[in-house]
Design a protein around this motif. Structure first.
Motif, PDB file in Angstrom:
ATOM      1  N   ALA A   1      12.269 112.516 -40.871  1.00 19.71           N
ATOM      2  CA  ALA A   1      11.789 111.326 -40.650  1.00 19.71           C
ATOM      3  C   ALA A   1      12.661 109.980 -41.290  1.00 19.71           C
ATOM      4  O   ALA A   1      13.097 108.989 -40.763  1.00 19.71           O
ATOM      5  CB  ALA A   1      10.428 110.878 -40.772  1.00 19.71           C
ATOM      6  N   SER A   2      12.973 110.190 -42.756  1.00 21.43           N
ATOM      7  CA  SER A   2      13.650 109.334 -43.532  1.00 21.43           C
ATOM      8  C   SER A   2      15.134 109.472 -42.950  1.00 21.43           C
ATOM      9  O   SER A   2      15.801 108.444 -42.959  1.00 21.43           O
ATOM     10  CB  SER A   2      13.777 109.867 -44.868  1.00 21.43           C
ATOM     11  N   ALA A   3      15.799 110.591 -42.490  1.00 19.41           N
ATOM     12  CA  ALA A   3      17.088 110.669 -42.057  1.00 19.41           C
ATOM     13  C   ALA A   3      17.125 109.790 -40.859  1.00 19.41           C
ATOM     14  O   ALA A   3      18.149 109.120 -40.499  1.00 19.41           O
ATOM     15  CB  ALA A   3      17.529 112.022 -41.689  1.00 19.41           C
ATOM     16  N   ARG A   4      15.977 109.885 -39.974  1.00 19.56           N
ATOM     17  CA  ARG A   4      16.135 109.088 -38.663  1.00 19.56           C
ATOM     18  C   ARG A   4      15.944 107.691 -39.093  1.00 19.56           C
ATOM     19  O   ARG A   4      16.640 106.923 -38.165  1.00 19.56           O
ATOM     20  CB  ARG A   4      14.935 109.680 -37.617  1.00 19.56           C
ATOM     21  N   LEU A   5      15.074 107.292 -39.895  1.00 21.92           N
ATOM     22  CA  LEU A   5      15.127 105.673 -40.166  1.00 21.92           C
ATOM     23  C   LEU A   5      16.599 105.384 -40.658  1.00 21.92           C
ATOM     24  O   LEU A   5      17.027 104.425 -40.472  1.00 21.92           O
ATOM     25  CB  LEU A   5      14.029 105.587 -41.447  1.00 21.92           C
TER      26      LEU A   5
END
Length: 317
Positions: free
Chosen positions: A297-301
């Motif tokens: 999720a943090s990588a996508r953000l």
């Protein structure tokens, strides 16, 4: 296929600083019956002559400076002699019978074959491999679209690394618009040009290869920023933004407002700031704790935020 109708096929492999794998990859294509392998070294590679000894069936072209993937492929196209060009990447390993699947497909006409190249994900997963896992999932999502879609669906989402087309069709695409350096979406640009020529495309899951993708967070962040600039470049090149790229540079309606604020905050800065640093800390800690859902999720953000930043700065330049 009879000898009389057998069409010649050249494999074009652009490469940048991966000399160690090129001999083996070239041999694999020759063993499968490729008539010619053209390796394009994208920029000076001192010592390549000893790393890539001269042998029958393999041509090596060293470019005087780094020109980027699209122009390196064109250098390979110009050096090729086969009727069919199979454009592959240097981190893609051919599966059994790949060359023959591409050759048999091309019986005439302006046709393109999109092969299948699933990502080989590392197992067990390491603490900084979210970019590869995300890439693998994004790729399979696109493959589902090819299975359900038509020819224009494939060309509007062309994914290089395992794609073949007649040499003369590729050359005519250069007449529509000559290739130029793009830091991302080179394949989409080619697909748009091929659509202008009324070319058709098919997806063949049996034309299979393996993609040995590898990105850590730092390289991933640089790539995301470059992707934003490439969206702006394509927008300028074609007079409009390709619709399929809009979700990468805009926050969709209904998106989580807090995450949207974080992405806008990161995108609005010209360099790393506190918000971006905080998300990176979350990424690192979730990797240590093996909380893969949070890390993804943090990588996508970060991905959309940095694409948006790169797009904004490129448009302002």
């Amino acid at each position: 296929m009879s000898v009389e109708t057998r069409r010649t096929l050249t494999v074009v492999i652009p490469s940048y600083r991966r000399l160690d794998r090129l001999n083996d990859i070239a041999d694999r294509y020759l063993d499968q019956g490729a008539d010619e392998v053209v390796i394009v070294l994208d920029g000076p590679h001192p010592g390549w002559e000893s790393a890539l000894p001269e042998r029958e069936g393999v041509l090596v072209r060293e470019l005087p400076e780094n020109r980027g993937l699209a122009l390196a492929r064109i250098a390979g196209l110009e050096a090729s002699s086969g009727e069919i060009v199979l454009a592959v990447d240097d981190d893609v390993e051919p599966g059994p019978g790949l060359v023959d699947r591409h050759r048999r497909f091309h019986t005439g006409g302006d046709t393109v074959l999109q092969g299948y190249m699933p990502v080989t994900v590392p197992r067990p997963r390491g603490r900084d491999q979210a970019p590869t896992y995300l890439y693998a999932r994004d790729y399979e999502t696109q493959v589902d679209g090819w299975r359900r879609g038509d020819s224009s669906t494939i060309l509007n989402s062309l994914w290089g690394g395992n794609v073949s087309l007649p040499r003369d069709l590729y050359l005519r695409a250069e007449q529509v618009k000559p290739s130029e350096r793009l830091e991302y979406n080179e394949d989409l640009d080619l697909g748009i040009r091929l659509l202008r020529l009324d070319a058709t495309a098919s997806f063949d899951e049996q034309a299979r290869s393996s993609h040995h993708h590898s990105r850590g967070l730092d390289a991933y962040l640089r790539e995301c920023f470059a992707r934003g600039g490439a969206v702006a470049d394509l927008e300028k090149r074609w007079g409009e933004r390709p619709a399929q790229l809009t979700p990468t540079v805009t926050i969709p309606a209904g998106y989580n407002p807090v995450l949207g604020w974080v992405q806008r905050r990161i995108a609005a800065r010209d360099s790393d700031g506190l918000v971006q640093s905080a998300v990176i800390v979350v990424y690192r800690l979730s990797g240590i704790m093996q909380n893969w859902r949070l890390q993804d999720a943090s990588a996508r953000l970060l991905r959309r935020a940095l694409i948006m930043r790169g797009y904004r700065l490129a448009r302002r330049a």
